[in-house]
Design a protein around this motif. Structure first.
Motif, PDB file in Angstrom:
ATOM      1  N   ILE A  51      15.887   9.603  49.276  1.00 13.91           N
ATOM      2  CA  ILE A  51      14.568  10.131  48.708  1.00 13.91           C
ATOM      3  C   ILE A  51      14.847  10.455  47.076  1.00 13.91           C
ATOM      4  N   GLY A  52      14.130  10.076  46.104  1.00 18.29           N
ATOM      5  CA  GLY A  52      14.459  10.292  44.746  1.00 18.29           C
ATOM      6  C   GLY A  52      14.642   9.027  43.854  1.00 18.29           C
ATOM      7  N   LEU A  53      15.156   7.999  44.841  1.00 20.42           N
ATOM      8  CA  LEU A  53      15.769   6.840  43.912  1.00 20.42           C
ATOM      9  C   LEU A  53      14.824   6.270  43.372  1.00 20.42           C
ATOM     10  N   ASP A  54      13.274   6.379  43.737  1.00 19.89           N
ATOM     11  CA  ASP A  54      12.093   5.787  43.144  1.00 19.89           C
ATOM     12  C   ASP A  54      11.942   6.401  41.818  1.00 19.89           C
ATOM     13  N   GLY A  55      12.502   7.675  41.643  1.00 19.32           N
ATOM     14  CA  GLY A  55      12.217   8.588  40.238  1.00 19.32           C
ATOM     15  C   GLY A  55      11.139   9.290  40.212  1.00 19.32           C
ATOM     16  N   HIS A  56      10.424   9.555  41.449  1.00 17.17           N
ATOM     17  CA  HIS A  56       9.077  10.240  41.571  1.00 17.17           C
ATOM     18  C   HIS A  56       9.016  11.254  42.715  1.00 17.17           C
ATOM     19  N   SER A  57       9.732  10.613  43.775  1.00 23.06           N
ATOM     20  CA  SER A  57       9.749  11.496  45.268  1.00 23.06           C
ATOM     21  C   SER A  57      10.754  12.638  45.156  1.00 23.06           C
ATOM     22  N   SER A  58      10.617  13.448  46.066  1.00 26.14           N
ATOM     23  CA  SER A  58      11.538  14.869  46.079  1.00 26.14           C
ATOM     24  C   SER A  58      11.530  15.008  47.662  1.00 26.14           C
ATOM     25  N   VAL A  59      12.703  15.341  48.107  1.00 35.42           N
ATOM     26  CA  VAL A  59      12.762  15.673  49.500  1.00 35.42           C
ATOM     27  C   VAL A  59      12.248  16.874  49.976  1.00 35.42           C
TER      28      VAL A  59
ATOM     29  N   GLY B  21      22.333  20.134  45.054  1.00 34.53           N
ATOM     30  CA  GLY B  21      22.989  18.848  44.688  1.00 34.53           C
ATOM     31  C   GLY B  21      22.386  17.637  45.530  1.00 34.53           C
ATOM     32  N   ASP B  22      22.616  16.572  44.970  1.00 34.06           N
ATOM     33  CA  ASP B  22      22.021  15.537  45.286  1.00 34.06           C
ATOM     34  C   ASP B  22      23.041  14.248  45.360  1.00 34.06           C
ATOM     35  N   VAL B  23      22.807  13.213  46.153  1.00 30.33           N
ATOM     36  CA  VAL B  23      23.699  12.079  46.432  1.00 30.33           C
ATOM     37  C   VAL B  23      23.029  11.001  45.500  1.00 30.33           C
ATOM     38  N   VAL B  24      21.873  10.650  45.018  1.00 27.99           N
ATOM     39  CA  VAL B  24      21.364   9.995  44.458  1.00 27.99           C
ATOM     40  C   VAL B  24      21.701   9.834  42.959  1.00 27.99           C
TER      41      VAL B  24
ATOM     42  N   VAL C 187      19.249  12.252  36.917  1.00 34.13           N
ATOM     43  CA  VAL C 187      18.819  13.729  37.318  1.00 34.13           C
ATOM     44  C   VAL C 187      17.441  13.552  38.127  1.00 34.13           C
ATOM     45  N   THR C 188      17.568  13.538  39.576  1.00 37.44           N
ATOM     46  CA  THR C 188      16.263  13.210  40.217  1.00 37.44           C
ATOM     47  C   THR C 188      15.425  14.148  40.221  1.00 37.44           C
ATOM     48  N   PRO C 189      14.067  14.002  40.691  1.00 33.71           N
ATOM     49  CA  PRO C 189      13.117  15.071  40.624  1.00 33.71           C
ATOM     50  C   PRO C 189      13.562  16.197  41.358  1.00 33.71           C
ATOM     51  N   PHE C 190      14.218  15.897  42.445  1.00 29.50           N
ATOM     52  CA  PHE C 190      14.731  17.065  43.218  1.00 29.50           C
ATOM     53  C   PHE C 190      15.536  18.173  42.371  1.00 29.50           C
ATOM     54  N   LEU C 191      16.322  17.393  41.454  1.00 27.59           N
ATOM     55  CA  LEU C 191      17.364  18.303  40.541  1.00 27.59           C
ATOM     56  C   LEU C 191      16.485  18.842  39.593  1.00 27.59           C
ATOM     57  N   ARG C 192      15.516  17.977  38.758  1.00 25.10           N
ATOM     58  CA  ARG C 192      14.868  18.660  37.797  1.00 25.10           C
ATOM     59  C   ARG C 192      13.819  19.758  38.067  1.00 25.10           C
ATOM     60  N   GLN C 193      13.567  19.802  39.391  1.00 22.27           N
ATOM     61  CA  GLN C 193      12.733  20.970  40.100  1.00 22.27           C
ATOM     62  C   GLN C 193      13.781  22.190  39.902  1.00 22.27           C
ATOM     63  N   ALA C 194      14.842  21.879  40.431  1.00 20.11           N
ATOM     64  CA  ALA C 194      15.866  22.911  40.602  1.00 20.11           C
ATOM     65  C   ALA C 194      16.382  23.377  39.024  1.00 20.11           C
ATOM     66  N   GLU C 195      16.528  22.562  38.204  1.00 21.30           N
ATOM     67  CA  GLU C 195      16.682  23.022  36.782  1.00 21.30           C
ATOM     68  C   GLU C 195      15.769  23.703  36.200  1.00 21.30           C
ATOM     69  N   ALA C 196      14.407  23.547  36.537  1.00 20.59           N
ATOM     70  CA  ALA C 196      13.312  24.236  36.008  1.00 20.59           C
ATOM     71  C   ALA C 196      13.452  25.553  36.651  1.00 20.59           C
TER      72      ALA C 196
END
Length: 262
Positions: free
Chosen positions: A197-205, A218-221, A226-235
């Motif tokens: 999840i996140g490989l599409d550049g839009h979704s987040s787990v 942390g992400d494996v993608v 920087v996946t949406p999941f990580l962008r949210q964490a960074e924000a």
């Protein structure tokens, strides 16, 4: 030694479906160029229905020392090799295949070791931490096992296949528990996406509700970097570990397994 591969180069594959997002081939080939090693890693997109035939051909490829394996082949690969290391057997998945001189294949798993090595390099040692892991497939199971070996205080597993999460928890011991998707991750020091999840550049787990600034996500993608999941964490002010960090931290392990370094 040559700075680019010759016809005598040792060969390893990187196989997956898709494959264009992977970071390891570029890292391995940069190492080979910089060190003057006559070796190359070739990325190959192998559809699931073609995997068995590809591995059969690999057995007879005399200049090939093996392959690194990414989604969706890690679990299937464990059934196609001749032997499994204890790490691969524990999680039921192989992300590295080592080819012997006689064509015999051994499956190993370095995902978890690479993930934990990257955490430690970034100053986020998991010892004593409470972790939440999304995804109990090949990468997730390997990361879970490595976190337990690294003395994580508690590890909670989330997977839509609850039986898979329960079986992994039983295999790894009392510090590991399967859970439903939590509303908040405020109780966790380490939150990991081990799904695609996140490989599409839009979704987040997960929306990471409650994530604390002192936590690590942390992400494996590996693509987007920087996946949406990580962008949210960074924000939210948290430390992040992209999927490329896990891949790059495995390079020294993989090079040794292929016999390209000591």
């Amino acid at each position: 030694m040559p700075s680019s591969p010759t016809a005598a180069a040792r060969l390893a594959y990187m196989i997956g479906h898709p494959i264009a997002h992977t970071a390891m081939p570029a890292g391995v080939n940069a190492w080979a160029h910089d060190s003057g090693t006559d070796a190359i890693m070739a990325p190959v997109d192998v559809a699931p229905e073609a995997l068995a035939g590809f591995i059969a051909a690999l057995r007879g490829t005399a200049n090939c020392d093996g392959a690194v394996v990414t989604a969706p082949h890690k679990v299937a690969m464990a059934a196609l090799v001749d032997d499994l290391t204890p790490a691969a057997r524990l999680v039921g998945a192989a992300n590295v295949v080592i080819r012997g001189a006689d064509g015999r294949l051994t499956g190993d798993n370095t995902d978890g070791a690479g993930f934990v090595a990257a955490l430690r390099e970034a100053g986020a040692d998991p010892a004593g931490q409470r972790a939440l892991l999304f995804g109990c497939g090949g990468a997730g199971a390997s990361i879970a096992a490595a976190l337990v070996a690294a003395d994580v205080a508690r590890l909670e597993l989330v997977d839509p296949d609850t039986a898979k999460a329960e079986a992994l928890a039983r295999a790894l011991g009392p510090a590991v528990q399967p859970v439903c998707v939590p509303d908040s991750v405020a109780a966790h020091d380490l939150v990991i996406n081990a799904t695609a999840i996140g490989l599409d550049g839009h979704s987040s787990v997960h929306p990471l509700t409650g994530l604390r600034p002192e936590a690590t996500a942390g992400d494996v993608v590996t693509k987007p970097p920087v996946t949406p999941f990580l962008r949210q964490a960074e924000a939210m002010g948290a430390r992040i570990q992209p999927g490329s960090a896990m891949a790059l931290a495995q390079i020294p392990l993989v090079l040794r397994l292929f016999g390209w370094t000591e």
